[in-house]
Write an enzyme that holds these catalytic residues in place. Structure first.
Site: not given
Ligand code: TRP
Length: 326
Positions: A192, A107, A189
């Protein structure tokens, strides 16, 4: 106990990776499921969309089968004690170990302009969520394993210093291997963060589901009987196994093995079976969202149950810490 981040719409990967486990657990255990609205502030400081997102995620999870009468389903910010427990745990968490956390480094790399202290102590807040209910089983995906390991470390330190209050939390899954839901672009996979066309959201309408499924990568089919499947074809079969009847899957397996498979037909079938599975959840979600009174009542009920559990834990914690002056 588990937490759900309210930073995106619920998709098929969330369902098979997490929600389905919650729905099963709620019949077998005393469960606490939480919308992690406070955690979302570490990466989404703009809160204009927060209310809508929280309500949508609540509604979508209930539509998927999470039952607020069986489990305690609540919002993180409704348990004020979380902030207090987080503070105590921060004194037991070392800067060095926090800086080494993979999710923190990721992040920080993605948003170098906002490497805030909340981001650094994200696993500490997560530990507070878990141990607030003295939970030992935490249904989470692989990406959360490091956070759970850190939670165990914080718990061991707390117990060692102040007394055995908390059980050590562990990641929990029913099956050894989590069901993998592949994306529709043939790689990785369903998640989002990927591009919108490779992910099936419960909010997608029938037309959009068809469009996304029909765009999935295929080729002109195998030319030798019983060949092995390329990844992107295997993925389509995997998606089919989630939502289609056994005889349908069997037919396409045979067609593949005989080299008579028509991927256009297969995808049409998959799209319709997917719609059959997803459309009822979509309409249930909109019914729930249209009923603001129900949503509010549900949130209040969850908050009351979570608060009761938090109150008990915090009495033990303050006592253990010696913060009981009279
Ligand atoms: N960190 C989790 C995620 O990213 C969400 C979360 C917050 C959580 N608090 C939790 C998960 C407590 C398990 C237990 O998905």
């Amino acid at each position: 106990m588990s937490g759900i981040r309210p930073t995106g719409m619920v998709h098929l990967g969330n369902y098979y990776g997490a929600i389905r486990n919650y729905v099963r657990m709620q019949d077998e255990f005393e469960c606490y499921f939480m919308i992690a609205d406070l955690h979302s502030l570490t990466t989404h400081p703009d809160t204009r969309e927060l209310k809508n997102n929280v309500k949508r995620v609540l509604a979508e999870n209930i539509a998927c089968g999470l039952d607020p009468d069986k489990a305690t389903f609540y919002c993180q910010s409704h348990v004020r004690e979380t902030g207090e427990l987080y503070l105590y745990l921060n004194m037991l968490a070392y800067k060095g170990e926090l800086e080494k956390t993979v999710t923190f480094k990721d992040k920080a790399r993605q948003h170098p302009e906002n490497v805030n202290a909340g981001l650094l102590t994200y696993p500490v807040l997560q530990t507070a969520d878990i141990i607030m209910h003295r939970a030992s089983l935490v249904p989470v995906g692989k990406d959360q394993e490091q956070h759970l390991e850190m939670a165990r470390n914080f718990v061991v330190r707390f117990n060692h210093r102040y007394g055995e209050i908390f059980p050590e939390p562990h990641a929990f899954n029913y099956n050894q291997e989590l069901v993998k839901v592949p994306g529709l672009d043939g790689s990785g996979k369903m998640s989002k963060s990927e591009n919108g066309m490779s992910t099936l959201y419960f909010s997608d309408n029938d037309e959009l589901i068809r469009k996304k499924v029909m765009k999935a990568k295929t080729d002109s089919g195998p030319t030798t009987p019983y060949s092995s499947k390329p990844d992107y074809i295997e993925n389509i079969f995997m998606l089919m196994k989630l939502v289609s009847q056994a005889d349908v899957i069997e037919k396409y397996e045979q067609d593949f093995n005989n080299c008579t498979i028509r991927y256009g037909d297969m995808k049409k079938q998959l799209a319709e079976d997917m719609i059959n599975f997803m459309a009822p959840i979509r309409s249930k979600t909109s019914d729930i969202l249209a009923n603001e009174d129900y949503l509010v009542e549900m949130m209040k009920k969850g908050a009351a149950k979570a608060n009761e559990s938090a109150k008990k834990t915090m009495e033990l914690v303050r006592e253990a810490l010696g913060l009981n002056y009279f």
